[in-house]
Design a protein around this motif. Sequence first.
Motif, PDB file in Angstrom:
ATOM      1  N   HIS A 135       0.945  -1.266  -0.003  1.00 34.69           N
ATOM      2  CA  HIS A 135      -0.116   0.023  -0.040  1.00 34.69           C
ATOM      3  C   HIS A 135       0.774   1.269  -0.129  1.00 34.69           C
ATOM      4  O   HIS A 135       0.337   2.263   0.304  1.00 34.69           O
ATOM      5  CB  HIS A 135      -0.929   0.028   1.018  1.00 34.69           C
ATOM      6  N   GLY A 136       2.191   1.065  -0.292  1.00 33.96           N
ATOM      7  CA  GLY A 136       2.920   2.360  -0.209  1.00 33.96           C
ATOM      8  C   GLY A 136       4.216   2.245  -0.301  1.00 33.96           C
ATOM      9  O   GLY A 136       4.794   0.965  -0.668  1.00 33.96           O
ATOM     10  N   HIS A 137       5.288   3.235  -0.782  1.00 37.47           N
ATOM     11  CA  HIS A 137       6.567   3.348  -0.796  1.00 37.47           C
ATOM     12  C   HIS A 137       7.153   4.624  -0.523  1.00 37.47           C
ATOM     13  O   HIS A 137       6.256   5.575  -0.353  1.00 37.47           O
ATOM     14  CB  HIS A 137       6.991   2.922  -2.377  1.00 37.47           C
ATOM     15  N   HIS A 158       3.094  -0.449  -5.259  1.00 36.62           N
ATOM     16  CA  HIS A 158       2.295  -0.778  -3.745  1.00 36.62           C
ATOM     17  C   HIS A 158       1.604  -1.997  -3.721  1.00 36.62           C
ATOM     18  O   HIS A 158       0.655  -2.095  -2.972  1.00 36.62           O
ATOM     19  CB  HIS A 158       1.196   0.323  -3.732  1.00 36.62           C
TER      20      HIS A 158
END
Length: 401
Positions: free
Chosen positions: A206-208, A354
């Motif tokens: 869900h992110g980086h 993600h």
Amino acid sequence: MARSLRIGVIGGGIGGLAAARAMLMRGMEVVVFEQASGLIEFGGGLVLTPNALTALRALGLEERALADGFESTGQVVRSWRSGRVILRNSFERYRALFGATSATIHRGDMQKLLAAFVPESALRLASRCTEVESRPHAGVAHFADGSEFEADVVVGADGIHSAVRSSVFGPQNPHFTGLMCWRGLVDSRRLPGLVPPEQSAWWGPHGHVVHYYVRRGELLNWVAHIETDSWTEESWSTPGYAPELRATYKHWNHQLTRIFEVTEHCYKWALYDREPLREWSRGRVTLLGDSAHAMLPYLAQGAAQSIEDACVLAAVLADAPEEPEAALKRYEGLRLPRTSRIQLGARERGRINHLSSRWSRFRRDASIACRNWIGAKTGPQDLAWIYGYDAGNVPTGELAA
Ligand SMILES: Cc1cc2nc3c(=O)[nH]c(=O)nc-3n(C[C@H](O)[C@H](O)[C@H](O)COP(=O)(O)OP(=O)(O)OC[C@H]3O[C@@H](n4cnc5c(N)ncnc54)[C@H](O)[C@@H]3O)c2cc1C
């Protein structure tokens, strides 16, 4: 002797200033109109990929950008929690493959560097453009103070919320991606020897997060992306709330989170995506940079594409000063397919960065490892079409006017 072209550039950001530099080098008369009352140092870091440095070389500014920015040894991508290396590229290899390295620079330093080559008399600050029009033999820009400026060509380099684009092509409908970013800058002395001199990314579910040095290594810039449904303001200057940031990334690797711990101020913005435009030019008016092709940041091409636009636009106008309208169509024909492909590529890269399920992340990392192993012989071919472009040597005469 033919009269030199008179150009009005709306927006004194990186694209507008690069365009002014490129046009001044070709003997055109240029005036840049910037809505802000000063070229303030605002924003965080920018990545200058090899194609951006090649374009800066055409403007005679590559060495200056390298001196004011930071040259990392390479790029490394790590897994969010374990820190396992997913991908590593050396910039020595970029030089061999693409004829240029990759560097990072503070946005304010890049803007200052470009502005130093635009004479004061060519820069009008506190000039907010409200509307533009194309007349039979001129482009005309109208300003909030009631004044107007007539030129052979008007270039809308006024960024993501472009007034020029809206006035010529109508409103665009950006859609919220469900992603937001925090960004911050840290004095490197607060992290003595703790962060290696690489362009680093951490990919998680869900992110980086990315971080790299700017300003000759004096500052560390970081940007943290995460999926959200609760924040939707597309502004570069909204303060972020550090405890919220730390809570979001509390399970991420400590090597990364210690950077957040020593950050004093952070900002946040929501990411919007836009479909590529079908055209950029109408009569004597055209677009350049984010106003033409605002893109998600995942391929680090926002500034790079605006500098490339600047080089190509100046070249086509210099080639056909008697036919500015045809030159603008030629510019659009040369640039729009490339920037559209990059806009769509950046969208896809965001999805890959993600991935949320363990299985899909495993498959992605294994496929990268395979390609990297082959790439030891062939190079990072998937980005070669972006990094290998030479904006200073585009055959501008090839398209029919
Ligand atoms: C304040 C700010 C901070 C940024 N920070 C980052 C960052 O941290 N990291 C990153 O990767 N990218 C950042 N960017 C975006 C990045 O600079 C651009 O994607 C890229 O450089 C393309 O540049 P551009 O010249 O097309 O647009 P921009 O850099 O957005 O420049 C547009 C310029 O036009 C001016 N302008 C806008 N409307 C009008 C008007 N109606 N009349 C006259 N002038 C007008 C703006 O004030 C601005 O100076 C930032 C942009 C801005 C404006």
